[in-house]
Scaffold this active site. Structure first.
Site, short mmCIF file in Angstrom:
data_model
loop_
_atom_site.label_atom_id
_atom_site.label_comp_id
_atom_site.label_asym_id
_atom_site.label_seq_id
_atom_site.Cartn_x
_atom_site.Cartn_y
_atom_site.Cartn_z
N ARG A 266 0.79 -1.22 0.00
CA ARG A 266 0.00 0.00 0.00
C ARG A 266 0.83 1.28 0.00
NH1 ARG A 266 -3.74 -3.69 2.17
NH2 ARG A 266 -1.88 -4.72 2.85
N THR A 267 1.78 1.37 0.93
CA THR A 267 2.48 2.64 1.11
C THR A 267 3.31 2.99 -0.13
OG1 THR A 267 2.55 2.15 3.46
CG2 THR A 267 4.02 3.89 2.69
N LYS B 175 24.09 -6.27 -1.92
CA LYS B 175 25.53 -6.56 -1.97
C LYS B 175 26.25 -5.89 -0.80
CE LYS B 175 25.48 -6.55 -7.03
NZ LYS B 175 25.86 -5.73 -8.20
N ARG C 273 11.45 3.86 3.58
CA ARG C 273 11.00 2.85 4.53
C ARG C 273 12.19 1.96 4.86
NH1 ARG C 273 5.73 -0.93 4.70
NH2 ARG C 273 4.94 1.08 5.39
N HIS D 60 5.33 6.14 11.52
CA HIS D 60 4.78 6.06 10.17
C HIS D 60 3.80 7.23 10.03
CE1 HIS D 60 3.46 4.47 6.47
NE2 HIS D 60 2.99 3.30 6.84
C1 NCD Z 1 1.73 -0.80 8.36
C2 NCD Z 1 3.23 -0.72 8.33
O1 NCD Z 1 3.88 -1.13 7.39
O2 NCD Z 1 3.74 -0.20 9.32
N1 NCD Z 1 1.12 -1.00 7.13
C3 NCD Z 1 1.01 0.00 6.22
O3 NCD Z 1 1.84 0.89 6.09
N2 NCD Z 1 -0.09 -0.01 5.44
C4 NCD Z 1 1.25 -1.72 9.39
C5 NCD Z 1 1.64 -3.16 9.32
O4 NCD Z 1 2.56 -3.56 8.63
O5 NCD Z 1 0.98 -3.92 10.05
#
Ligand code: NCD
Length: 319
Positions: A55-56, A83, A105, A135
């Site tokens: 999603r993100t 690597k 991320r 987040h």
């Molecule tokens: C979350 C994450 O990655 O922190 N999901 C997200 O960003 N949609 C929560 C999760 O992984 O449970």
């Protein structure tokens, strides 16, 4: 707004409301036949994902493209990171390509902060999830979804009661939500088994409880968190006796949903463990905002990129 978005705590109340209001204006764009704005033409947004995401990552990509930015997607798998290339060398490479914003991320808490403060890159850094830490754009899209569902649009979340349930210990979503919702004046209660609450949670601006049933009838929002098995050892890793026992105490099923007030909504950031923290009946019910949260994520991330990169105070008339 600051140049970077690393933590939900970076946002003042005015900043947060500006992001939400801007996202509301940008969301109207999604109803037009041509969904694109020229605003970030000639700017480069790099999505730097060292950890898995569906999603993100897609949401940031869609957001940047709808603002006409050039988008480079960099995932650690298949890159020189596998690597052994360091965060520093990766950052220097991105800087050499002229990244205006880096959306990052990483499994290490603090990695986006390191990028932003190291001087390795000049652009804006947006934290898209760092370890078990924060987040912030998830918290913003959650607040946007709550505002839409509970106030019909641009109303106030002050005094709304939000219950966040489950694996708080491993959740960056929970921490960012607590911080942002507190800034917006909502009242948050975390519900989890004692083993899944972090040390120091008593200093967070929220209440805690071990009893889900006792919280439901006073909640405007119930936000279910995923049980993050990849951050535990094996099945639960001693955090709870069994998946079945966890569900019985902390899962949201049809019976528990029936204890909520009529207007209350059920949220989940995804990905879900259906049958564990949330039953299919609840996830697919009209009270669930899970699919809307994904849609809203694009508008909110457009607003964040727009405000960080254009340095403007709002979207104005030219949208
Ligand atoms: C979350 C994450 O990655 O922190 N999901 C997200 O960003 N949609 C929560 C999760 O992984 O449970």
């Amino acid at each position: 707004m600051n140049r970077h978005l690393l933590s939900a705590a970076d946002l003042s109340r005015d900043d947060a409301v500006l992001v939400l209001d801007t996202a509301e204006e940008l969301a109207r764009l999604a109803d037009r036949p041509i969904k694109k704005l020229p605003t970030l033409r000639g700017r480069t947004v790099v999505n730097l994902f060292f950890e898995d995401s569906t999603r993100t990552r897609i949401s940031f990509e869609a957001a940047a493209k709808r603002l006409s930015a050039d988008v480079i997607n960099f995932s650690a798998k298949g890159s020189s990171v596998s690597k052994g290339e360091s965060l520093k060398d990766t950052a220097l490479t991105l800087e050499a390509m002229g990244a205006d914003a880096v959306v990052v991320r990483h499994s290490a808490s603090g990695a986006p902060h390191r990028l932003a403060t190291s001087g390795w890159i000049r652009g804006s850094v947006v934290n898209a999830g760092d370890g078990t830490h924060e987040h912030p754009t998830q918290a913003l899209l959650d607040a946007f979804t709550m505002r839409r569902r509970l106030t019909g649009g641009e109303g106030d979340l002050a005094g709304k009661r939000v219950t966040i349930v489950g694996d708080v210990l491993h959740s960056r979503v929970a921490r960012s939500n607590v911080l942002l919702l507190h800034t917006l004046g909502a009242e948050v209660t975390l519900v989890a088994p004692p083993t899944l609450l972090p040390v120091g949670v008593d200093t967070w601006p929220c209440a805690t409880s071990y009893d889900l049933d006792g919280e439901l009838d006073k909640s405007d929002v119930v936000m279910m968190l995923r049980v993050q098995r990849e951050r535990m050892n094996l099945d639960g890793g001693g955090f709870f006796p069994s998946a079945r026992e966890y569900s019985r105490r902390y899962g949201l099923d049809g019976r528990r949903m029936g204890l909520l007030p009529e207007h209350a909504i059920v949220m989940h950031p995804g990905p879900m463990n259906r049958g564990m923290e949330i039953s299919a009946e609840v996830a697919d019910s009209p009270r669930s905002t899970i699919v809307e949260q994904v849609t809203n994520g694009v508008s909110v991330r457009m607003a964040v990129l727009y405000l960080l990169l254009s340095g403007s105070d709002g979207i104005g008339e030219d949208a």
